[in-house]
Every structure is written in C-alpha cells, then in structure tokens.
Design a protein around this motif. Structure first.
Motif: not given
Length: 126
Positions: A38-49, A62-65, A81-83
């Motif tokens: 969750q970034a300031p002023g934005k909705e909570r976003e699911g990114i990986a599960c 937004s994070v694939k790859g 792991e974030m790159s």
C-alpha cells in the motif's frame, strides 16, 4: 497466527531487496500466503501469492517478471525476492494468511485474508 515482515529498506532504482514473512511457532506451508502493498493515498494492492497444497503462484502484472514469491526450506518463512525495483514500488509491504481451510491464494480480495503482519517499508529512490 501472528505474521512478521522484515527486509524493507531504501533501495536504488534497479536494485533488489528480499522481504521475509515469518510466523513464530507455525509452519506457513499449511497456509495460502499473499504479499500486498500500500502506497500513500492508494488502495492496498495484492502483488504475489502462493497457495498451500499445490504451491500455485500468482503475480500482479505490475511485478510479474521482477518479483518472486517462495517458501523457504524451513517451512516457517515465505519470501518475496524483488529485483529491478522502480520508484513506483515504494510502499508498505504486508504479508497475510488465509484461514487454514482455504488452500488457494487470492490477489484481488485482501478481505479473504484474516492474519496480517504490521508491514515493512520499502522505499525506492535515487
């Protein structure tokens, strides 16, 4: 189930970070685990599960790859792991677990998760 995130830090654009999600005394491989941000002023976003029984993985476009979710061999930790980090990856990152009876993870329904950590801050800036 009490989850604790760690590994958040300041990173340069193009850099890498590894976040961890742990639960003291519990094996997380029994749970479907999601990473949200969750970034300031934005909705909570699911990114990986990652699902529990078959280990199915899902990623937001937004994070694939760039991001990889995995279970550590000790079965008590789920890592992210974030790159190739971008400034728009700046947010508070949370891990969450679905109730034990649900084996599949979901990215788009954070309300389906009932155990949450307090979050760890990731800032990507030059």
């Amino acid at each position: 189930l009490q989850l604790v995130e760690s590994g958040g830090d300041l990173a340069r654009p193009g850099g890498s970070l590894r976040l961890s999600c742990a639960a003291s005394g519990f094996r997380l491989d029994f749970y479907a685990i999601g990473w949200f941000r969750q970034a300031p002023g934005k909705e909570r976003e699911g990114i990986a599960c990652i699902s529990s029984t078959d280990g199915t993985l899902y990623y937001a476009d937004s994070v694939k790859g760039r991001f990889t979710i995995s279970r550590d061999n000790d079965k008590t930790t789920v890592s992210l792991e974030m790159s190739s980090l971008k400034p728009e990856d700046t947010a508070v990152y949370y891990c969450a677990a679905r109730p034990l009876k649900y084996t599949q993870c979901l990215l788009s329904e954070p309300y389906e998760y009932d155990s949450w950590g307090l979050g760890t801050q990731v800032t990507v800036s030059s």
